[in-house]
Design an enzyme around this catalytic site. Structure first.
Site, PDB file in Angstrom:
ATOM      1  N   HIS A 308       0.849  -1.191   0.000  1.00 32.64           N
ATOM      2  CA  HIS A 308       0.000   0.000   0.000  1.00 32.64           C
ATOM      3  C   HIS A 308       0.880   1.235   0.000  1.00 32.64           C
ATOM      4  O   HIS A 308       1.932   1.241   0.633  1.00 32.64           O
ATOM      5  CB  HIS A 308      -0.908   0.010   1.248  1.00 32.64           C
ATOM      6  N   ASP A 367      -7.948  -5.574  -0.111  1.00 31.69           N
ATOM      7  CA  ASP A 367      -8.407  -6.453  -1.177  1.00 31.69           C
ATOM      8  C   ASP A 367      -8.008  -7.909  -0.978  1.00 31.69           C
ATOM      9  O   ASP A 367      -8.469  -8.774  -1.714  1.00 31.69           O
ATOM     10  CB  ASP A 367      -7.857  -5.957  -2.527  1.00 31.69           C
TER      11      ASP A 367
HETATM   12  N1  CMC Z   1       4.011  -7.387  -4.928  1.00 28.72           N
HETATM   13  C1  CMC Z   1       5.330  -7.286  -5.165  1.00 28.72           C
HETATM   14  N2  CMC Z   1       6.076  -6.177  -4.962  1.00 28.72           N
HETATM   15  C2  CMC Z   1       5.431  -5.096  -4.509  1.00 28.72           C
HETATM   16  C3  CMC Z   1       4.049  -5.097  -4.238  1.00 28.72           C
HETATM   17  C4  CMC Z   1       3.341  -6.303  -4.463  1.00 28.72           C
HETATM   18  N3  CMC Z   1       2.024  -6.378  -4.245  1.00 28.72           N
HETATM   19  N4  CMC Z   1       3.679  -3.882  -3.807  1.00 28.72           N
HETATM   20  C5  CMC Z   1       4.787  -3.115  -3.788  1.00 28.72           C
HETATM   21  N5  CMC Z   1       5.844  -3.863  -4.221  1.00 28.72           N
HETATM   22  C6  CMC Z   1       7.248  -3.394  -4.286  1.00 28.72           C
HETATM   23  C7  CMC Z   1       7.440  -2.325  -5.328  1.00 28.72           C
HETATM   24  O1  CMC Z   1       7.720  -2.896  -6.588  1.00 28.72           O
HETATM   25  C8  CMC Z   1       8.608  -1.559  -4.753  1.00 28.72           C
HETATM   26  O2  CMC Z   1       9.763  -2.343  -4.984  1.00 28.72           O
HETATM   27  P1  CMC Z   1      11.218  -1.616  -5.187  1.00 28.72           P
HETATM   28  O3  CMC Z   1      11.444  -0.785  -3.953  1.00 28.72           O
HETATM   29  O4  CMC Z   1      12.167  -2.762  -5.329  1.00 28.72           O
HETATM   30  O5  CMC Z   1      11.083  -0.787  -6.417  1.00 28.72           O
HETATM   31  C9  CMC Z   1       8.342  -1.597  -3.268  1.00 28.72           C
HETATM   32  O6  CMC Z   1       7.546  -2.767  -3.055  1.00 28.72           O
HETATM   33  C10 CMC Z   1       7.647  -0.413  -2.681  1.00 28.72           C
HETATM   34  O7  CMC Z   1       6.464  -0.190  -3.350  1.00 28.72           O
HETATM   35  P2  CMC Z   1       5.599   1.056  -2.937  1.00 28.72           P
HETATM   36  O8  CMC Z   1       6.290   2.302  -3.372  1.00 28.72           O
HETATM   37  O9  CMC Z   1       5.205   0.915  -1.523  1.00 28.72           O
HETATM   38  O10 CMC Z   1       4.307   0.839  -3.814  1.00 28.72           O
HETATM   39  P3  CMC Z   1       3.402   1.934  -4.471  1.00 28.72           P
HETATM   40  O11 CMC Z   1       3.033   2.933  -3.476  1.00 28.72           O
HETATM   41  O12 CMC Z   1       4.014   2.433  -5.718  1.00 28.72           O
HETATM   42  O13 CMC Z   1       2.157   1.056  -4.887  1.00 28.72           O
HETATM   43  C11 CMC Z   1       0.400  -0.456  -4.619  1.00 28.72           C
HETATM   44  C12 CMC Z   1       1.183   0.676  -3.979  1.00 28.72           C
HETATM   45  C13 CMC Z   1      -0.826  -0.753  -3.777  1.00 28.72           C
HETATM   46  C14 CMC Z   1      -0.082  -0.014  -6.025  1.00 28.72           C
HETATM   47  C15 CMC Z   1       1.315  -1.685  -4.720  1.00 28.72           C
HETATM   48  O14 CMC Z   1       1.674  -2.124  -3.429  1.00 28.72           O
HETATM   49  C16 CMC Z   1       0.683  -2.820  -5.503  1.00 28.72           C
HETATM   50  O15 CMC Z   1       0.774  -2.840  -6.733  1.00 28.72           O
HETATM   51  N6  CMC Z   1      -0.003  -3.787  -4.810  1.00 28.72           N
HETATM   52  C17 CMC Z   1      -0.727  -4.810  -5.500  1.00 28.72           C
HETATM   53  C18 CMC Z   1      -2.058  -4.248  -5.993  1.00 28.72           C
HETATM   54  C19 CMC Z   1      -3.016  -4.067  -4.855  1.00 28.72           C
HETATM   55  O16 CMC Z   1      -3.191  -4.933  -4.017  1.00 28.72           O
HETATM   56  N7  CMC Z   1      -3.721  -2.923  -4.862  1.00 28.72           N
HETATM   57  C20 CMC Z   1      -4.740  -2.611  -3.850  1.00 28.72           C
HETATM   58  C21 CMC Z   1      -4.293  -1.487  -2.955  1.00 28.72           C
HETATM   59  S1  CMC Z   1      -5.312  -1.286  -1.495  1.00 28.72           S
HETATM   60  C22 CMC Z   1      -6.897  -0.870  -2.004  1.00 28.72           C
HETATM   61  C23 CMC Z   1      -7.002   0.151  -3.044  1.00 28.72           C
HETATM   62  O17 CMC Z   1      -6.311   1.170  -3.079  1.00 28.72           O
HETATM   63  O18 CMC Z   1      -7.849  -0.034  -3.889  1.00 28.72           O
END
Ligand code: CMC
Length: 433
Positions: A308, A367
């Protein structure tokens, strides 16, 4: 602290910037005049460090895993068991409804649960297999055609009326979308049923068999909707506010919110989680493989339902939903020892012990467990994000109102750092290579 300033030193010049402190200790440096006065922009492409508004609706402390609606911790909505409509009222107005307000708001919802019959024609012209989120977004925009008197809102009574219309009608629309996809006749709403029970009736009653709503399922749906009701400046709420800032109407702004929610990194993640669990259950994948793929930078796969932008701790909504799954599944005879719940627990166990997830502070989000509960209610996977939208609608409306009421609110219009070609001449067709 009055007149607190931060100093930006750049190209030998010191620029004083006002500091804003929130009621829970958030700190922001106000750069809103930086460009006009100094021709300097700030760069924050995914707005990870940018507050786009001051808000009084929802508070999140991502490090501690805290979520509060209008100051009330989310956990109290589990123990005190309000209904979704009270929570919607709280978000819209800033306070829980007293008896009179509760009766009046519920009456408004009941009075507005039917759709104009012509909206049926709108559905009829869409393919039955059309994505439910496309139908939902189009239908919300379509409501603007039938409620034109609310395109401009200038008093609180009209705001409550149109909010009730939307919150009531989205439920009827969602059920209609499902019934169409199944080739089943539409069920009209039943004014004697409560919000969640009425929805379940519209979804599942048959012409020859009234759907019996069990208390556990009604309570579980109520909980799911409450937990999704608002989440401050997420992608869809920020979309609603951006659209609202152009002074677009509430219908158009919420329809845009639905489109933003559809994406798999946002509300669409609940579909991806269930497809992942189904994939593992059917034997195409193992939990260990999922974890390996999620860690592989070359692979676009993510562990959906994990991670998240704001929470760097267990999402409090996921914690509640996990416990609700245990409770509901325990009571349902055919769901005890549910294989997909077991797979989800196994995935969580593997991820929470894995250095990749630990270092990045990736925990289950809302989710991860919501789909399992929705499926236990009989709701098919392709309707999951529609359910999220139904829950989130009061939050979007509250966010729209806050943006709409800003005195002197300016249109939201970000800037860019241009990295394209410098001035170049147009080449006539004959002269091109
Ligand atoms: N699986 C694998 N790696 C992940 C994931 C995941 N689900 N989420 C984050 N990472 C990695 C990301 O690639 C990054 O890696 P690095 O530092 O090596 O580049 C690191 O963790 C930090 O990511 P972040 O900056 O915290 O993530 P973000 O803020 O850009 O994105 C997110 C947040 C929710 C889009 C992402 O965690 C994700 O894609 N999760 C899976 C999709 C998901 O479950 N979405 C629902 C979110 S909650 C309800 C809603 O908002 O609708």
């Amino acid at each position: 602290m009055a007149d607190e300033k931060a100093i930006l030193t750049f190209e030998g010049k010191q620029i004083e910037l006002p500091v804003i402190r929130g009621t829970e200790g958030d700190v922001a440096v106000d750069i809103s005049r930086l460009y006009n006065e100094n021709k300097i922009m700030t760069y924050d492409p995914s707005l990870a460090s940018t507050a786009v508004c001051k808000s009084t609706i929802t508070y999140i402390d991502g490090d501690k895993g805290i979520l509060r609606y209008r100051g009330i911790p989310i956990e109290q909505f589990v123990t005190e068991r309000p209904n979704f409509i009270e929570v919607a009222h709280l978000l819209l107005t800033g306070h829980l409804p007293n008896k009179e307000e509760g009766v009046s708001f519920r009456q408004r919802l009941t009075d507005n649960e039917l759709l104009h019959e012509n909206i049926r024609y709108h559905f009829r012209n869409m393919p039955t297999a059309a994505p439910p989120m496309a139908q939902l977004s189009a239908s919300l925009n379509n409501l603007a055609c039938f409620h034109r008197e609310f395109l401009v809102l200038d008093n609180d009574d009209d705001f409550m009326e149109v909010s009730a219309r939307l919150i009531s009608k989205i439920r009827t629309i969602a059920a209609f979308i499902y019934r169409r996809s199944q080739g089943l006749p539409y069920n009209y709403p039943n004014p004697n049923l409560r919000y969640c029970a009425n929805f379940l009736h519209m979804m599942f009653s048959l012409p020859f068999a009234q759907y019996e709503v069990s208390q556990e399922i009604e309570d579980a749906l109520n909980l799911v909707l409450i937990l999704h009701a608002d989440h401050e400046q997420n992608c869809s709420a920020a979309t609603v506010r951006t659209v609202a800032s152009s002074r677009a109407n509430l219908f158009a702004s919420c329809a845009a919110g639905i489109c933003a929610l559809w994406g798999p990194l946002h509300g669409g993640a609940n579909v991806e989680v269930m497809e992942m669990l189904d994939g593992i259950y059917r034997g195409g994948l193992t939990p260990e493989e999922c974890i390996r793929m999620a860690k592989d930078r070359e692979n676009r796969f993510r562990l959906f339902g994990f991670g998240h932008r704001v929470y760097k701790n267990y999402d409090p909504r996921a914690k509640i939903l996990r416990a609700a799954c245990d409770k509901v599944f325990e009571k349902m005879k055919n769901r005890q020892n549910d294989p997909e719940l077991n797979i989800a627990r196994r995935l969580e166990e593997l991820a929470l012990a894995d250095p990749y997830f630990i270092e990045r502070k990736l925990y289950p989000n809302v989710d991860f467990y919501s789909g399992l509960l929705l499926r236990a209610m009989g709701i098919p996977t392709n309707m999951f994000t529609v359910m999220f939208a139904m829950g989130r609608l009061p939050g979007w409306i509250a966010q729209w109102k806050e943006q709409h009421d800003l005195s002197g609110g300016r249109i939201i219009r970000p800037r860019q750092v241009y990295m394209g070609p410098n001035e170049t001449d147009y080449v006539p067709f004959e002269g091109r290579d």
